[in-house]
Design a protein around this motif. Structure first.
Motif, PDB file in Angstrom:
ATOM      1  N   GLY A   1       0.778  -1.235   0.000  1.00 31.27           N
ATOM      2  CA  GLY A   1       0.000   0.000   0.000  1.00 31.27           C
ATOM      3  C   GLY A   1       0.806   1.280   0.000  1.00 31.27           C
ATOM      4  O   GLY A   1       2.041   1.282   0.116  1.00 31.27           O
ATOM      5  N   ASN A   2       0.089   2.404  -0.102  1.00 27.25           N
ATOM      6  CA  ASN A   2       0.716   3.728  -0.156  1.00 27.25           C
ATOM      7  C   ASN A   2       1.395   4.115   1.152  1.00 27.25           C
ATOM      8  O   ASN A   2       2.443   4.772   1.145  1.00 27.25           O
ATOM      9  N   TYR A   3       0.819   3.735   2.292  1.00 31.53           N
ATOM     10  CA  TYR A   3       1.397   4.123   3.582  1.00 31.53           C
ATOM     11  C   TYR A   3       2.811   3.562   3.729  1.00 31.53           C
ATOM     12  O   TYR A   3       3.699   4.229   4.268  1.00 31.53           O
ATOM     13  N   PHE A   4       3.004   2.324   3.299  1.00 34.34           N
ATOM     14  CA  PHE A   4       4.315   1.685   3.408  1.00 34.34           C
ATOM     15  C   PHE A   4       5.345   2.441   2.562  1.00 34.34           C
ATOM     16  O   PHE A   4       6.463   2.700   3.008  1.00 34.34           O
ATOM     17  N   LYS A   5       4.950   2.822   1.359  1.00 31.28           N
ATOM     18  CA  LYS A   5       5.851   3.584   0.478  1.00 31.28           C
ATOM     19  C   LYS A   5       6.157   4.954   1.085  1.00 31.28           C
ATOM     20  O   LYS A   5       7.303   5.408   1.081  1.00 31.28           O
ATOM     21  N   MET A   6       5.124   5.614   1.614  1.00 32.15           N
ATOM     22  CA  MET A   6       5.337   6.928   2.220  1.00 32.15           C
ATOM     23  C   MET A   6       6.223   6.828   3.461  1.00 32.15           C
ATOM     24  O   MET A   6       7.029   7.718   3.733  1.00 32.15           O
ATOM     25  N   GLY A   7       6.087   5.742   4.202  1.00 40.39           N
ATOM     26  CA  GLY A   7       6.926   5.531   5.363  1.00 40.39           C
ATOM     27  C   GLY A   7       8.401   5.468   4.994  1.00 40.39           C
ATOM     28  O   GLY A   7       9.253   6.045   5.687  1.00 40.39           O
ATOM     29  N   HIS A   8       8.705   4.796   3.904  1.00 43.05           N
ATOM     30  CA  HIS A   8      10.089   4.712   3.436  1.00 43.05           C
ATOM     31  C   HIS A   8      10.593   6.080   2.971  1.00 43.05           C
ATOM     32  O   HIS A   8      11.770   6.410   3.181  1.00 43.05           O
ATOM     33  N   ASN A   9       9.710   6.860   2.378  1.00 35.96           N
ATOM     34  CA  ASN A   9      10.112   8.208   1.942  1.00 35.96           C
ATOM     35  C   ASN A   9      10.407   9.111   3.136  1.00 35.96           C
ATOM     36  O   ASN A   9      11.361   9.900   3.113  1.00 35.96           O
ATOM     37  N   ILE A  10       9.603   8.989   4.186  1.00 29.15           N
ATOM     38  CA  ILE A  10       9.862   9.747   5.419  1.00 29.15           C
ATOM     39  C   ILE A  10      11.190   9.300   6.024  1.00 29.15           C
ATOM     40  O   ILE A  10      11.993  10.119   6.478  1.00 29.15           O
ATOM     41  N   ALA A  11      11.408   7.997   6.032  1.00 32.21           N
ATOM     42  CA  ALA A  11      12.639   7.451   6.615  1.00 32.21           C
ATOM     43  C   ALA A  11      13.882   8.045   5.957  1.00 32.21           C
ATOM     44  O   ALA A  11      14.855   8.397   6.638  1.00 32.21           O
ATOM     45  N   LYS A  12      13.848   8.182   4.644  1.00 33.59           N
ATOM     46  CA  LYS A  12      14.992   8.764   3.926  1.00 33.59           C
ATOM     47  C   LYS A  12      15.195  10.218   4.316  1.00 33.59           C
ATOM     48  O   LYS A  12      16.334  10.677   4.448  1.00 33.59           O
ATOM     49  N   LEU A  13      14.110  10.927   4.526  1.00 33.43           N
ATOM     50  CA  LEU A  13      14.204  12.355   4.836  1.00 33.43           C
ATOM     51  C   LEU A  13      14.721  12.626   6.244  1.00 33.43           C
ATOM     52  O   LEU A  13      15.389  13.632   6.482  1.00 33.43           O
ATOM     53  N   ILE A  14      14.412  11.737   7.186  1.00 30.28           N
ATOM     54  CA  ILE A  14      14.824  11.994   8.572  1.00 30.28           C
ATOM     55  C   ILE A  14      16.019  11.146   9.002  1.00 30.28           C
ATOM     56  O   ILE A  14      16.524  11.298  10.107  1.00 30.28           O
ATOM     57  N   GLY A  15      16.465  10.226   8.131  1.00 28.37           N
ATOM     58  CA  GLY A  15      17.667   9.471   8.429  1.00 28.37           C
ATOM     59  C   GLY A  15      17.487   8.223   9.260  1.00 28.37           C
ATOM     60  O   GLY A  15      18.227   7.988  10.214  1.00 28.37           O
ATOM     61  N   THR A  16      16.490   7.413   8.918  1.00 25.38           N
ATOM     62  CA  THR A  16      16.320   6.122   9.580  1.00 25.38           C
ATOM     63  C   THR A  16      15.980   5.073   8.531  1.00 25.38           C
ATOM     64  O   THR A  16      15.622   5.418   7.390  1.00 25.38           O
ATOM     65  N   LYS A  17      16.098   3.814   8.891  1.00 24.24           N
ATOM     66  CA  LYS A  17      15.791   2.730   7.957  1.00 24.24           C
ATOM     67  C   LYS A  17      14.706   1.802   8.485  1.00 24.24           C
ATOM     68  O   LYS A  17      14.315   0.855   7.810  1.00 24.24           O
ATOM     69  N   ASN A  18      14.226   2.072   9.691  1.00 23.24           N
ATOM     70  CA  ASN A  18      13.280   1.162  10.324  1.00 23.24           C
ATOM     71  C   ASN A  18      11.830   1.501   9.949  1.00 23.24           C
ATOM     72  O   ASN A  18      11.214   2.384  10.547  1.00 23.24           O
ATOM     73  N   VAL A  19      11.311   0.801   8.961  1.00 24.56           N
ATOM     74  CA  VAL A  19       9.931   0.977   8.516  1.00 24.56           C
ATOM     75  C   VAL A  19       9.246  -0.387   8.587  1.00 24.56           C
ATOM     76  O   VAL A  19       9.759  -1.364   8.030  1.00 24.56           O
ATOM     77  N   ILE A  20       8.128  -0.456   9.274  1.00 25.04           N
ATOM     78  CA  ILE A  20       7.436  -1.738   9.421  1.00 25.04           C
ATOM     79  C   ILE A  20       6.005  -1.645   8.879  1.00 25.04           C
ATOM     80  O   ILE A  20       5.376  -0.598   8.916  1.00 25.04           O
ATOM     81  N   SER A  21       5.535  -2.754   8.363  1.00 28.25           N
ATOM     82  CA  SER A  21       4.176  -2.815   7.844  1.00 28.25           C
ATOM     83  C   SER A  21       3.190  -2.970   9.000  1.00 28.25           C
ATOM     84  O   SER A  21       3.584  -3.245  10.141  1.00 28.25           O
ATOM     85  N   SER A  22       1.922  -2.799   8.695  1.00 25.97           N
ATOM     86  CA  SER A  22       0.899  -2.820   9.741  1.00 25.97           C
ATOM     87  C   SER A  22      -0.425  -3.281   9.153  1.00 25.97           C
ATOM     88  O   SER A  22      -0.655  -3.192   7.953  1.00 25.97           O
ATOM     89  N   LYS A  23      -1.306  -3.749  10.029  1.00 22.29           N
ATOM     90  CA  LYS A  23      -2.637  -4.164   9.600  1.00 22.29           C
ATOM     91  C   LYS A  23      -3.645  -3.020   9.634  1.00 22.29           C
ATOM     92  O   LYS A  23      -4.791  -3.196   9.228  1.00 22.29           O
ATOM     93  N   GLY A  24      -3.216  -1.848  10.110  1.00 18.48           N
ATOM     94  CA  GLY A  24      -4.152  -0.730  10.130  1.00 18.48           C
ATOM     95  C   GLY A  24      -3.797   0.345  11.135  1.00 18.48           C
ATOM     96  O   GLY A  24      -2.844   0.217  11.921  1.00 18.48           O
ATOM     97  N   SER A  25      -4.574   1.414  11.107  1.00 21.12           N
ATOM     98  CA  SER A  25      -4.306   2.589  11.938  1.00 21.12           C
ATOM     99  C   SER A  25      -4.313   2.280  13.431  1.00 21.12           C
ATOM    100  O   SER A  25      -3.490   2.812  14.188  1.00 21.12           O
ATOM    101  N   ILE A  26      -5.231   1.431  13.880  1.00 20.58           N
ATOM    102  CA  ILE A  26      -5.324   1.124  15.309  1.00 20.58           C
ATOM    103  C   ILE A  26      -4.064   0.412  15.787  1.00 20.58           C
ATOM    104  O   ILE A  26      -3.534   0.716  16.862  1.00 20.58           O
ATOM    105  N   MET A  27      -3.555  -0.516  14.989  1.00 23.31           N
ATOM    106  CA  MET A  27      -2.294  -1.178  15.334  1.00 23.31           C
ATOM    107  C   MET A  27      -1.163  -0.153  15.425  1.00 23.31           C
ATOM    108  O   MET A  27      -0.296  -0.236  16.304  1.00 23.31           O
ATOM    109  N   ASN A  28      -1.186   0.832  14.530  1.00 22.02           N
ATOM    110  CA  ASN A  28      -0.150   1.867  14.552  1.00 22.02           C
ATOM    111  C   ASN A  28      -0.175   2.668  15.853  1.00 22.02           C
ATOM    112  O   ASN A  28       0.871   2.940  16.450  1.00 22.02           O
TER     113      ASN A  28
END
Length: 266
Positions: free
Chosen positions: A29-56
Motif C-alpha cells: 500500500g501507499n502508507y508503506f511507500k510513504m513511510g520509506h520516503n519519510i525514513a529517507k528524509l529523517i535518516g532512519t531505515k526502520n519501517v514496518i508494515s501494519s494491519k491498520g491505523s489502530i495497530m499503529n
C-alpha cells in the motif's frame, strides 16, 4: 578538534535516528511507500508494515514504534477509547486525502447511504482494525442509523465478489483517490456495480474547530465529462510519540510541511 566534534555529533544523531521506527500499512500500500520516503528524509531505515491505523497507535503507545502514518478519523476514534493517548501522541501534519468508496450492486438493496440505515442490510467494511472498518464505526457514532446495518469483516476484491453474489449488499473502502486504483477501476469497468453517494450531513462533525470529514466529489473515471461520486474524505496524517527528541521531531515536522510531495512520491 572542531572537525572531530562535528563528526561525533553526526554519528550520535545517526545512531539516534536509527532507533526510530515508522509504522505504516500493508507492504503493497501507499502508507508503506510513504513511510520509506519519510525514513529517507529523517535518516532512519526502520519501517514496518501494519494491519491498520489502530495497530499503529497501539505501537506508538507501547513503544514499538515512534512515528506512524494513519487516518485522522482513526485517531479520534482511538483517543476516545484510550484517553491517555491524547496527551502522548502528536499530530505532525496531513499528507493527503483518504476517501470513502462504497460499492453496491445495481438493482440491489442499497442505492444510497440512507439504505445503509436499514436493518437487514449487510455491508463488508474490512477486517478488524482496518481503516475502512474504523471509519464505518465512526460514521455510525455520528449517524446512529448506520449502526443498523450488519457489518461483515471482509475487504479487498473478495468483498466485491460477495457484493456480486448477493452475500453482502455493499462493501466499503478507504482509498487514496486515483482512477488507477484497482478497486475503483474494477467497479467502473463492471456494468453490475456502482459507487453509492455518501452525503449524510450528520457526518459533518468537527475536531478542534475543523470538520473531521470533508464532503467531496471524487473522479472515478476520466473523460470528456468525468464520472464522479459524492463522498466523504478524511486525511492520511503523520503522528509521533511526543517523547521523541526535539531535533528529530522538528526534522519530521519540516519534512511533513515542506516535503509533502516527496513523501507522497509525487
Amino acid at each position: 578538534m572542531r572537525k572531530i566534534l562535528l563528526a561525533m555529533s553526526f554519528v550520535l544523531t545517526t545512531i539516534y535516528a536509527s532507533d526510530i521506527t515508522i509504522t505504516t500499512g500493508e507492504e503493497s500500500g501507499n502508507y508503506f511507500k510513504m513511510g520509506h520516503n519519510i525514513a529517507k528524509l529523517i535518516g532512519t531505515k526502520n519501517v514496518i508494515s501494519s494491519k491498520g491505523s489502530i495497530m499503529n497507535f497501539d505501537r506508538l503507545m507501547s513503544g514499538k514504534a515512534t512515528i506512524a502514518i494513519a487516518q485522522k478519523d482513526a485517531f479520534l476514534y482511538y483517543i476516545e477509547k484510550h484517553k491517555e493517548a491524547k496527551s502522548k501522541i502528536e499530530v505532525l501534519g496531513d499528507l493527503g486525502k483518504e476517501c470513502v468508496y462504497i460499492v453496491a450492486k445495481k438493482g440491489g438493496k442499497v442505492d444510497s447511504d440512507a439504505d445503509l440505515q436499514n436493518k437487514g442490510v449487510k455491508i463488508a467494511t474490512g477486517r478488524l482494525g482496518s481503516g475502512s472498518k474504523i471509519t464505518y464505526e465512526y460514521m455510525s457514532k455520528l449517524e446512529k442509523g448506520f449502526a443498523k446495518a450488519t457489518v461483515i469483516e471482509e475487504g479487498g476484491m473478495k468483498a466485491i465478489s460477495k457484493v456480486l453474489s448477493g452475500e453482502v449488499d455493499a462493501s466499503m473502502y478507504m482509498l487514496t483517490p486515483s482512477t488507477e486504483n484497482k478497486i475503483i477501476k474494477t467497479v467502473v469497468n463492471n456494468d453490475d456495480l456502482f459507487f453509492i453517494p455518501v452525503k449524510d450531513w450528520d457526518l459533518n462533525d468537527k475536531f478542534k474547530g475543523k470538520p473531521i470529514y470533508s464532503f467531496e466529489k471524487m473522479v472515478t473515471k476520466k473523460g470528456f465529462f468525468d464520472d464522479k461520486v459524492k463522498t466523504i474524505c478524511t486525511t492520511a496524517s503523520v503522528f509521533a510519540i511526543n517523547s521523541l527528541e526535539d531535533k528529530i521531531m522538528d526534522r519530521l515536522a519540516d519534512a511533513v510541511i515542506n516535503k509533502r510531495k516527496t513523501i507522497m512520491g509525487k
